[in-house]
Design a protein around this motif. Structure first.
Motif, PDB file in Angstrom:
ATOM      1  N   GLU A 268       0.987  -1.261   0.053  1.00  0.00           N
ATOM      2  CA  GLU A 268      -0.230  -0.075   0.130  1.00  0.00           C
ATOM      3  C   GLU A 268       0.710   1.553  -0.032  1.00  0.00           C
ATOM      4  O   GLU A 268       1.053   1.850   0.259  1.00  0.00           O
ATOM      5  CB  GLU A 268      -0.887  -0.023   1.422  1.00  0.00           C
ATOM      6  CG  GLU A 268      -1.800  -0.945   1.784  1.00  0.00           C
ATOM      7  CD  GLU A 268      -2.676  -1.440   0.347  1.00  0.00           C
ATOM      8  OE1 GLU A 268      -3.358   0.174  -0.191  1.00  0.00           O
ATOM      9  OE2 GLU A 268      -3.228  -1.821  -0.431  1.00  0.00           O
ATOM     10  N   ASP A 269       1.729   0.863  -0.466  1.00  0.00           N
ATOM     11  CA  ASP A 269       3.069   1.701  -0.675  1.00  0.00           C
ATOM     12  C   ASP A 269       2.596   3.400  -1.697  1.00  0.00           C
ATOM     13  O   ASP A 269       1.424   3.153  -2.664  1.00  0.00           O
ATOM     14  CB  ASP A 269       4.887   1.942  -0.801  1.00  0.00           C
ATOM     15  CG  ASP A 269       4.655   0.854  -1.919  1.00  0.00           C
ATOM     16  OD1 ASP A 269       3.455   0.404  -2.611  1.00  0.00           O
ATOM     17  OD2 ASP A 269       5.890   0.717  -2.111  1.00  0.00           O
ATOM     18  N   VAL A 270       3.036   4.619  -0.982  1.00  0.00           N
ATOM     19  CA  VAL A 270       2.840   6.002  -2.038  1.00  0.00           C
ATOM     20  C   VAL A 270       4.116   7.095  -2.338  1.00  0.00           C
ATOM     21  O   VAL A 270       5.161   6.326  -1.885  1.00  0.00           O
ATOM     22  CB  VAL A 270       1.671   6.604  -0.888  1.00  0.00           C
ATOM     23  CG1 VAL A 270       0.332   6.194  -0.860  1.00  0.00           C
ATOM     24  CG2 VAL A 270       2.214   7.492  -0.054  1.00  0.00           C
ATOM     25  N   ALA A 271       4.112   7.504  -2.931  1.00  0.00           N
ATOM     26  CA  ALA A 271       5.063   8.578  -3.290  1.00  0.00           C
ATOM     27  C   ALA A 271       4.031  10.004  -2.572  1.00  0.00           C
ATOM     28  O   ALA A 271       4.052  10.673  -3.302  1.00  0.00           O
ATOM     29  CB  ALA A 271       5.958   8.194  -4.403  1.00  0.00           C
ATOM     30  N   GLU A 272       5.051  10.596  -1.675  1.00  0.00           N
ATOM     31  CA  GLU A 272       4.474  12.186  -1.561  1.00  0.00           C
ATOM     32  C   GLU A 272       5.554  12.537  -1.377  1.00  0.00           C
ATOM     33  O   GLU A 272       6.709  12.570  -0.781  1.00  0.00           O
ATOM     34  CB  GLU A 272       4.043  11.776   0.087  1.00  0.00           C
ATOM     35  CG  GLU A 272       3.018  10.912  -0.037  1.00  0.00           C
ATOM     36  CD  GLU A 272       2.347  10.921   1.376  1.00  0.00           C
ATOM     37  OE1 GLU A 272       0.964   9.901   1.444  1.00  0.00           O
ATOM     38  OE2 GLU A 272       2.584  10.401   1.967  1.00  0.00           O
ATOM     39  N   GLY A 273       5.582  14.305  -1.189  1.00  0.00           N
ATOM     40  CA  GLY A 273       6.826  15.352  -1.342  1.00  0.00           C
ATOM     41  C   GLY A 273       5.912  16.461   0.023  1.00  0.00           C
ATOM     42  O   GLY A 273       4.324  16.765  -0.703  1.00  0.00           O
ATOM     43  N   TRP A 274       6.866  16.533   0.707  1.00  0.00           N
ATOM     44  CA  TRP A 274       5.961  17.228   1.676  1.00  0.00           C
ATOM     45  C   TRP A 274       6.838  18.477   2.295  1.00  0.00           C
ATOM     46  O   TRP A 274       8.395  18.350   2.114  1.00  0.00           O
ATOM     47  CB  TRP A 274       6.486  16.337   3.190  1.00  0.00           C
ATOM     48  CG  TRP A 274       5.163  15.468   3.721  1.00  0.00           C
ATOM     49  CD1 TRP A 274       5.716  13.952   2.823  1.00  0.00           C
ATOM     50  CD2 TRP A 274       4.571  15.101   3.899  1.00  0.00           C
ATOM     51  NE1 TRP A 274       3.937  13.107   3.103  1.00  0.00           N
ATOM     52  CE2 TRP A 274       3.745  14.049   4.168  1.00  0.00           C
ATOM     53  CE3 TRP A 274       3.494  16.244   5.043  1.00  0.00           C
ATOM     54  CZ2 TRP A 274       2.294  13.767   4.660  1.00  0.00           C
ATOM     55  CZ3 TRP A 274       2.399  16.303   5.694  1.00  0.00           C
ATOM     56  CH2 TRP A 274       1.690  15.109   5.754  1.00  0.00           C
ATOM     57  N   VAL A 275       5.937  19.463   2.592  1.00  0.00           N
ATOM     58  CA  VAL A 275       7.365  20.225   2.763  1.00  0.00           C
ATOM     59  C   VAL A 275       7.039  21.201   4.168  1.00  0.00           C
ATOM     60  O   VAL A 275       5.820  20.691   4.539  1.00  0.00           O
ATOM     61  CB  VAL A 275       7.094  21.856   1.557  1.00  0.00           C
ATOM     62  CG1 VAL A 275       7.181  21.364   0.385  1.00  0.00           C
ATOM     63  CG2 VAL A 275       5.297  21.881   1.922  1.00  0.00           C
ATOM     64  N   ARG A 276       8.081  21.828   4.988  1.00  0.00           N
ATOM     65  CA  ARG A 276       7.990  22.520   5.817  1.00  0.00           C
ATOM     66  C   ARG A 276       6.898  23.406   6.087  1.00  0.00           C
ATOM     67  O   ARG A 276       5.970  24.332   5.360  1.00  0.00           O
ATOM     68  CB  ARG A 276       9.131  22.916   6.462  1.00  0.00           C
ATOM     69  CG  ARG A 276      10.617  22.183   7.172  1.00  0.00           C
ATOM     70  CD  ARG A 276       9.529  21.730   8.147  1.00  0.00           C
ATOM     71  NE  ARG A 276      10.296  22.274   9.705  1.00  0.00           N
ATOM     72  CZ  ARG A 276      11.273  22.673  10.062  1.00  0.00           C
ATOM     73  NH1 ARG A 276      12.169  21.863   9.758  1.00  0.00           N
ATOM     74  NH2 ARG A 276      11.290  22.973  11.465  1.00  0.00           N
TER      75      ARG A 276
END
Length: 277
Positions: A268-276
């Motif tokens: 169930e993996d995903v690719a995510e981009g997070w910022v502060r």
């Protein structure tokens, strides 16, 4: 499904190899293991598709040329289908097959846990915004190699680089590549210059309560890091620990999700981009 086209010389090479069981076991034990198990495990129900998958598996894992330079993707791409809005490798069957499940374990050990589809590499390039990338927990450096091919600057580090230390997740074996991109150890990472003027990349950080992902994130925050690329399962899954996800929720904002990410149907993996935040 697009067929793999081999030259007559390559056919001859593979035929000679497969006809010599002792040589196959000696030079490519993982391939020999796969072929032995494939004979006993049900496939997806399409004999032609199963045969094509096995041919790709054997070709690329015995040193066959990959024009794309991404053999992992070349092997699995024909088995990618849409399921509930996700792209998954299942050969067109919701439950995949026992043979495909065994191949999954083999391929994850040879290449990486997550599948680097070309679209995901492009997404990483866009999200990183020109920043260099540092990957922690890089394993064999397969993702780093694909990212570097995109023209990005990337450094890869792991607690147990497979070419210089004993790795439980990525053990050595005859006929396979130890690392696809230079992978430094944690001492090398600690010696990097501050501040964190790079995007941090965590791909399938260990779960089951392991603090690696949380420790990496808090160190990145302390150094002023502002952009995180995360590939793995969400809270309660096989990657990261609760403290890691709690820190993301408290101090970070989800800015981007790769809708073209490709996963094994068992994950169930995903690719995510997070910022502060």
């Amino acid at each position: 499904m697009a067929k793999l086209i081999l030259t007559s010389d390559r056919w001859d090479e593979l035929s000679a190899l497969l006809e010599d069981d002792q040589r196959l076991q000696r030079e490519y034990p993982k391939v020999a293991e796969y072929l032995s198990m494939a004979e006993r495990l049900p496939g997806v129900g399409d004999e032609q598709a199963d045969a094509q998958f096995s041919l790709r598996f054997v070709h690329y894992l015995t040193g066959g040329t990959s024009e794309s330079m991404n053999p992992y993707w070349d092997i699995v791409e024909p088995f990618v289908t849409e399921r509930s809005g996700r792209r998954v490798v299942n050969g067109g069957r919701a439950q995949g097959s026992p043979r495909l499940a065994f191949a999954q374990m083999q391929l994850q050990g040879v290449y990486a846990h997550a599948i680097p589809a070309p679209q995901t590499i492009e997404w990483i390039s866009e999200f990183s915004g020109g920043r260099p990338i540092v990957e922690l927990g890089a394993g064999r450096g397969y993702w780093a190699a694909q990212i570097a091919r995109q023209g990005l600057s990337i450094e890869a580090y792991d607690s147990d680089p497979p070419d210089s230390a004993r790795s439980i997740s990525f053990p050595g074996a005859a006929g396979q590549v130890d690392v696809w991109h230079p992978v430094g150890d944690l001492d090398g990472f600690a010696a990097r210059a501050m501040p964190a003027d790079y995007a941090l990349f965590l791909c399938w950080p260990p779960g089951w309560g392991d603090s690696m992902a949380f420790d990496a994130l808090t160190s990145f925050e302390a150094a002023g890091g502002e952009r995180l690329i995360y590939i793995g399962e969400r809270k309660g899954g096989k990657t990261g620990n609760d403290a890691f996800f709690d820190a993301l929720s408290a101090r970070w904002k989800l800015e981007s999700v790769d809708r073209d990410f490709v996963s094994w149907w068992t994950e169930e993996d995903v690719a995510e981009g997070w910022v502060r935040a």
